[in-house]
Structure formats: structure tokens, C-alpha cells
Design an enzyme around this catalytic site. Structure first.
Site, short mmCIF file in Angstrom:
data_model
loop_
_atom_site.label_atom_id
_atom_site.label_comp_id
_atom_site.label_asym_id
_atom_site.label_seq_id
_atom_site.Cartn_x
_atom_site.Cartn_y
_atom_site.Cartn_z
N LYS A 163 6.84 -2.96 9.30
CA LYS A 163 5.42 -2.83 9.01
C LYS A 163 4.73 -4.14 9.37
O LYS A 163 5.32 -5.21 9.23
CB LYS A 163 5.21 -2.58 7.52
CG LYS A 163 5.70 -1.21 7.07
CD LYS A 163 5.36 -0.99 5.62
CE LYS A 163 5.85 0.37 5.14
NZ LYS A 163 5.59 0.59 3.72
N ARG A 220 3.63 10.37 -6.08
CA ARG A 220 2.27 10.89 -6.05
C ARG A 220 2.32 12.38 -5.74
O ARG A 220 2.36 13.21 -6.61
CB ARG A 220 1.43 10.14 -5.02
CG ARG A 220 0.97 8.78 -5.49
CD ARG A 220 0.63 7.86 -4.37
NE ARG A 220 1.80 7.55 -3.57
CZ ARG A 220 1.84 6.63 -2.64
NH1 ARG A 220 0.76 5.94 -2.35
NH2 ARG A 220 2.95 6.39 -1.98
N HIS A 254 -0.01 0.99 -8.49
CA HIS A 254 1.20 0.20 -8.71
C HIS A 254 1.19 -0.40 -10.13
O HIS A 254 2.19 -0.37 -10.83
CB HIS A 254 1.27 -0.98 -7.74
CG HIS A 254 1.43 -0.62 -6.30
ND1 HIS A 254 0.61 -1.10 -5.31
CD2 HIS A 254 2.35 0.15 -5.65
CE1 HIS A 254 1.00 -0.65 -4.14
NE2 HIS A 254 2.04 0.13 -4.31
N SER A 273 -1.91 1.70 -0.77
CA SER A 273 -2.36 0.43 -0.18
C SER A 273 -2.99 0.69 1.18
O SER A 273 -4.01 0.08 1.53
CB SER A 273 -1.19 -0.53 -0.02
OG SER A 273 -0.61 -0.82 -1.26
#
Ligand code: ADP
Length: 166
Positions: free
Chosen positions: A41, A90, A17, A128
Site C-alpha cells: 500500500k 463491517r 478503529h 480510512s
């Protein structure tokens, strides 16, 4: 003046990040890191803790600010005069979801552009979630997150065994 928002959960903020924030801060006049509280979440860190960590690690970047928000990203963009949404990419697996979100955000707010920044190869497999998983299982994650975040991660795992699942 181009104002960009970099939205995410940042639970917790990682070196991946941080790299995107640094690179975005060189391109845009102002970058707002927008910490979104996602009710689906169950985070390891509270929104307040996540906000503090992102603030700490971006303190040296004068054109970066950090805010938390709930609700729709496009409403945040309208309110804060944001023209560009920055997202990190990614692997191909990110693309599907990101493509859908970018299309939908454009549909909801024509003015907003989504700009994707490719991750550096050393952050390709960094998320994360994986950091939390490795840390909970006793692995060394110190090279994946800033120092202050690592300390808090160790404290959190010591206190609660790591809390939420994502
Ligand atoms: P979200 O919950 O919206 O996926 P995250 O906090 O996980 O939010 O990530 C926010 C943004 O940062 C997303 O665009 C994500 O693709 C990007 N990102 C996360 N990890 C990396 C990384 N290692 N390299 C580049 N971008 C990343």
C-alpha cells in the site's frame, strides 16, 4: 493475563478503529495496537505519523499500547506473547478476506485465536480509504476521525494534495 493485538494500517486511525480499541480494552487485560507497515500500500501518512496519531488518541487507555511492526502477524504474536488477534467486521465484504486471514494465522500459529468485533452501525461504512478520498475532494470528514487526526489530515492535504492512493 490475556494479551490481544489489534493489527492494521491505521492510515489514518478513524472513529471506527477507536471504537474497536475501546471495546477491546474492556475485554482483554492488555491490548497492543499493532501498526503494520504494508509494502503493497502507498500510505498517506508515514508509519511514524500514524503511530503518533494512534498513541495520541489512545493516551487515556492505561491497558493499551501502540507498536509498529513489519513481517508476519503471527511472528509478532509469538514475540509479544499475544493469544488473541482482534479484528473489526463491517459488512459481508470484510468477511471473505478476514476469514481467510484467520484460517491462515491459525495454520501458522495454532495458539492464536482471532476474535471479531462487529462495528457499530454508525461506523458501518467508515474506512480510512473513504475518509482520505472525501477529504481530498474537499468534503468534511471531521465527524469520522478524532480531532487531532482531522487537523493532521487537513495539513497533509494542504501540503501534498493527499499523497498516496490508499
Ligand atoms: P487493514 O489494512 O489491515 O485492513 P485497517 O487499518 O484498514 O487495516 O483496519 C484495521 C482493522 O480495523 C480491520 O480489522 C478492519 O476491519 C477494522 N476496521 C476498520 N474500519 C472499521 C470500522 N469502521 N468499524 C469497525 N472496524 C473497522
Amino acid at each position: 493475563m490475556t494479551v490481544a493485538a489489534y493489527p492494521g494500517s491505521f492510515d489514518p486511525v478513524t472513529n471506527g478503529h477507536l471504537d474497536i480499541i475501546h471495546r477491546a480494552s474492556r475485554i482483554f487485560d492488555q491490548v497492543i495496537v499493532a501498526l503494520f507497515v504494508n509494502l503493497e500500500k502507498s500510505p498517506m501518512f508515514t508509519a511514524e505519523e500514524r503511530l503518533e496519531m494512534v498513541r495520541e488518541v489512545t493516551a487515556g487507555l492505561p491497558n493499551v499500547t501502540v507498536e509498529s511492526s513489519t513481517g508476519l502477524l503471527v511472528d509478532f504474536c509469538r514475540r509479544r506473547g499475544v493469544d488473541v488477534v482482534v479484528r473489526g467486521l463491517r459488512a459481508i465484504s470484510d468477511f471473505d478476506y478476514e476469514f481467510q486471514m484467520a484460517q491462515m494465522n491459525k495454520e501458522l500459529y495454532e495458539r492464536v485465536e482471532t476474535v471479531f468485533m462487529m462495528t457499530r452501525k454508525e461506523h458501518l461504512f467508515l474506512s480510512s480509504s473513504i475518509v482520505k478520498e472525501i477529504a481530498r475532494l474537499g468534503g468534511d470528514v471531521s465527524r469520522f476521525v478524532p480531532e487531532g487526526v482531522h487537523r493532521r489530515l487537513m495539513e497533509k492535504i494542504g501540503e501534498t494534495g493527499g499523497g498516496g492512493l490508499r
